[in-house]
Design a protein around this motif. Structure first.
Motif, PDB file in Angstrom:
ATOM      1  N   HIS A 141     138.612   3.770  52.576  1.00  0.00           N
ATOM      2  CA  HIS A 141     139.451   4.448  51.593  1.00  0.00           C
ATOM      3  C   HIS A 141     138.868   5.708  50.967  1.00  0.00           C
ATOM      4  O   HIS A 141     139.641   6.591  50.551  1.00  0.00           O
ATOM      5  N   LEU A 142     137.537   5.821  50.834  1.00  0.00           N
ATOM      6  CA  LEU A 142     136.977   6.887  49.998  1.00  0.00           C
ATOM      7  C   LEU A 142     137.363   8.276  50.500  1.00  0.00           C
ATOM      8  O   LEU A 142     137.891   9.104  49.735  1.00  0.00           O
ATOM      9  N   PHE A 143     137.114   8.580  51.746  1.00  0.00           N
ATOM     10  CA  PHE A 143     137.402   9.922  52.254  1.00  0.00           C
ATOM     11  C   PHE A 143     138.896  10.174  52.382  1.00  0.00           C
ATOM     12  O   PHE A 143     139.363  11.309  52.183  1.00  0.00           O
ATOM     13  N   GLU A 144     139.658   9.148  52.729  1.00  0.00           N
ATOM     14  CA  GLU A 144     141.112   9.305  52.771  1.00  0.00           C
ATOM     15  C   GLU A 144     141.636   9.695  51.391  1.00  0.00           C
ATOM     16  O   GLU A 144     142.478  10.587  51.256  1.00  0.00           O
ATOM     17  N   ILE A 160     135.948  15.329  43.851  1.00  0.00           N
ATOM     18  CA  ILE A 160     134.975  14.295  44.220  1.00  0.00           C
ATOM     19  C   ILE A 160     134.759  13.329  43.067  1.00  0.00           C
ATOM     20  O   ILE A 160     134.827  12.111  43.231  1.00  0.00           O
ATOM     21  N   SER A 161     134.489  13.858  41.878  1.00  0.00           N
ATOM     22  CA  SER A 161     134.198  13.008  40.733  1.00  0.00           C
ATOM     23  C   SER A 161     135.377  12.091  40.414  1.00  0.00           C
ATOM     24  O   SER A 161     135.208  10.873  40.227  1.00  0.00           O
ATOM     25  N   GLU A 162     136.577  12.648  40.374  1.00  0.00           N
ATOM     26  CA  GLU A 162     137.753  11.844  40.044  1.00  0.00           C
ATOM     27  C   GLU A 162     138.051  10.820  41.130  1.00  0.00           C
ATOM     28  O   GLU A 162     138.397   9.662  40.826  1.00  0.00           O
ATOM     29  N   THR A 163     137.930  11.222  42.381  1.00  0.00           N
ATOM     30  CA  THR A 163     138.243  10.311  43.487  1.00  0.00           C
ATOM     31  C   THR A 163     137.258   9.160  43.553  1.00  0.00           C
ATOM     32  O   THR A 163     137.654   8.006  43.788  1.00  0.00           O
ATOM     33  N   TYR A 164     135.984   9.437  43.349  1.00  0.00           N
ATOM     34  CA  TYR A 164     134.989   8.365  43.455  1.00  0.00           C
ATOM     35  C   TYR A 164     135.199   7.330  42.356  1.00  0.00           C
ATOM     36  O   TYR A 164     135.147   6.124  42.604  1.00  0.00           O
ATOM     37  N   LYS A 165     135.451   7.808  41.138  1.00  0.00           N
ATOM     38  CA  LYS A 165     135.680   6.861  40.039  1.00  0.00           C
ATOM     39  C   LYS A 165     136.985   6.091  40.231  1.00  0.00           C
ATOM     40  O   LYS A 165     137.044   4.883  39.957  1.00  0.00           O
ATOM     41  N   GLN A 166     138.030   6.755  40.740  1.00  0.00           N
ATOM     42  CA  GLN A 166     139.301   6.075  40.961  1.00  0.00           C
ATOM     43  C   GLN A 166     139.190   5.050  42.094  1.00  0.00           C
ATOM     44  O   GLN A 166     139.753   3.952  42.009  1.00  0.00           O
ATOM     45  N   THR A 167     138.450   5.396  43.141  1.00  0.00           N
ATOM     46  CA  THR A 167     138.272   4.461  44.256  1.00  0.00           C
ATOM     47  C   THR A 167     137.493   3.234  43.794  1.00  0.00           C
ATOM     48  O   THR A 167     137.776   2.108  44.218  1.00  0.00           O
ATOM     49  N   ALA A 256     126.572   2.303  41.120  1.00  0.00           N
ATOM     50  CA  ALA A 256     127.123   1.693  42.325  1.00  0.00           C
ATOM     51  C   ALA A 256     128.624   1.566  42.186  1.00  0.00           C
ATOM     52  O   ALA A 256     129.173   1.558  41.073  1.00  0.00           O
ATOM     53  N   PHE A 257     129.295   1.475  43.313  1.00  0.00           N
ATOM     54  CA  PHE A 257     130.683   1.048  43.340  1.00  0.00           C
ATOM     55  C   PHE A 257     130.699  -0.472  43.225  1.00  0.00           C
ATOM     56  O   PHE A 257     129.793  -1.167  43.699  1.00  0.00           O
ATOM     57  N   PRO A 270     129.474  10.046  40.500  1.00  0.00           N
ATOM     58  CA  PRO A 270     128.543  10.660  41.446  1.00  0.00           C
ATOM     59  C   PRO A 270     127.799  11.844  40.831  1.00  0.00           C
ATOM     60  O   PRO A 270     128.338  12.573  40.000  1.00  0.00           O
ATOM     61  N   GLU A 271     126.556  12.008  41.244  1.00  0.00           N
ATOM     62  CA  GLU A 271     125.835  13.252  40.986  1.00  0.00           C
ATOM     63  C   GLU A 271     126.104  14.163  42.178  1.00  0.00           C
ATOM     64  O   GLU A 271     125.954  13.755  43.326  1.00  0.00           O
ATOM     65  N   ILE A 272     126.500  15.394  41.892  1.00  0.00           N
ATOM     66  CA  ILE A 272     126.977  16.302  42.937  1.00  0.00           C
ATOM     67  C   ILE A 272     126.127  17.556  42.969  1.00  0.00           C
ATOM     68  O   ILE A 272     125.877  18.179  41.928  1.00  0.00           O
TER      69      ILE A 272
END
Length: 350
Positions: A141-144, A160-167, A256-257, A270-272
């Motif tokens: 799911h993450l990259f999709e 990236i930040s929003e997607t990672y936290k939402q996933t 972690a997720f 994430p740290e970007i």
């Protein structure tokens, strides 16, 4: 005897036509079918005993449609593959091995696309803990989710930040009725044209080789990192020693997720890092801590630079970690950069 592989951990999940093929680069005698163990690789060869070609046709954007994959047919514990653009300007390879662990909790994902006229490549290594479900969910799911974000191209760091936290939130919701409390790291590299974004959660790692020098592009999220300790303690958490520093005396990483029971302290923010791709950037190594626990950054870059093909480099890194005593799953992606990367078409694969 050749048996049917359990391809649970492969990117491609469509039916795979197998054919017997003994690989000389793994010490296998093609003529006789005998396994030849060199003295310094004997323990590794004793586990990786036979390999097969796996040519799976999958949908666009999936790594499996354009990669030559090789998998251990005995129990699905090993897979490797490689890809090169038709114009030769970008290539990458991967290798993933269960190693000395009784189960496989590492996953990886590689996707290519063209979005709004931009060539896009996404690479990720996901190292599960407490089970494999969180890492598998990220692979699926993450990259999709990231590519569907409306600002993926225009404001990539925000996306990236929003997607990672939402996933992460989506995974916790999907597992809300489960008694398990899986978690996972995510070390990812996203290439959009000539811009490289490295986003990290957990203690997997991304390292680049630039002008022959090893430069880490992520900083492991360990509980004893001063800034991470302060963040966790400010949130009411405790860092305790239990063989190593752990959040609540339990988890040996600070981000972690998943990990619902520690979510107040163990975040998926994430740290970007962002930078331009220039002619000095030679390659990237993304790997789980099964590699980094025993192979320093400088060694990893040196080993990867010695191999012409990134798949061979990824396999060599994995084998080196195993022979140095890694007790964990080992997953590695090597990305090699060539001239005029900006014009590379991700659909042009060999």
């Amino acid at each position: 005897m050749v048996c049917i592989a359990k391809f649970r951990n492969l990117i491609g999940r469509s039916p795979i036509q197998l054919k017997c093929s003994l690989w000389r680069d793994l010490g296998l005698d093609h003529a006789s079918g005998r396994v030849i163990f060199s003295q310094n690789r004997r323990s590794f060869r004793a586990i990786v005993t036979m390999m097969v070609d796996a040519g799976a046709a999958t949908g666009p954007g999936s790594v499996s449609g354009s990669l030559s994959e090789r998998a251990c047919v005995e129990d699905g514990s090993y897979v490797s593959g490689g890809w090169k653009s038709k114009d030769g300007k970008l290539s990458y390879g991967y290798s993933s091995f269960r190693g000395r662990r009784p189960s496989m909790e590492d996953f990886y994902d590689i996707k290519t696309s063209t979005i709004d006229g931009e060539s896009v490549y996404l690479f990720g290594v996901f190292d599960g803990h407490g089970g494999s479900r969180a890492a598998e969910y990220l692979k699926e799911h993450l990259f999709e989710n990231l590519m569907k974000h409306p600002q993926f191209i225009t404001d990539t760091k925000k996306a990236i930040s929003e997607t990672y936290k939402q996933t992460d939130s989506d995974f916790l919701h999907a597992e809300s009725n489960s008694l398990r409390d899986d978690g996972s790291t995510a070390s990812t590299a996203i290439l959009i044209g000539r811009r490289l974004y490295v986003a990290n959660v957990g203690d997997s790692r991304v390292v680049m080789s630039k002008a022959g020098k090893a430069i880490p592009l992520s900083d492991d999220h360990k509980p004893n990192r001063s800034d991470e300790r302060q963040r966790i303690e400010d949130a009411g958490g405790v860092i305790a020693w239990a063989g190593t520093w752990r959040v609540g005396g339990v988890l040996a990483m600070s981000r972690a997720f998943g990990n619902r029971l520690l979510k107040r302290y163990v975040v998926a923010e994430p740290e970007i890092q962002e930078q331009d791709v220039d002619e000095d950037l030679e390659l990237l190594v993304l790997a789980s801590d099964g590699l980094w626990d025993v192979v320093p950054n400088e060694d990893a870059v040196s080993i990867a630079n010695m191999e012409e093909e990134p798949e061979a480099a990824a396999r060599k890194l994995m084998e080196t970690a195993f022979t140095r005593g890694s007790a964990d799953n080992i997953t590695c992606i090597v990305v090699k950069f060539h001239d005029d990367l900006v014009d590379t078409d991700p659909s042009g694969a060999e």
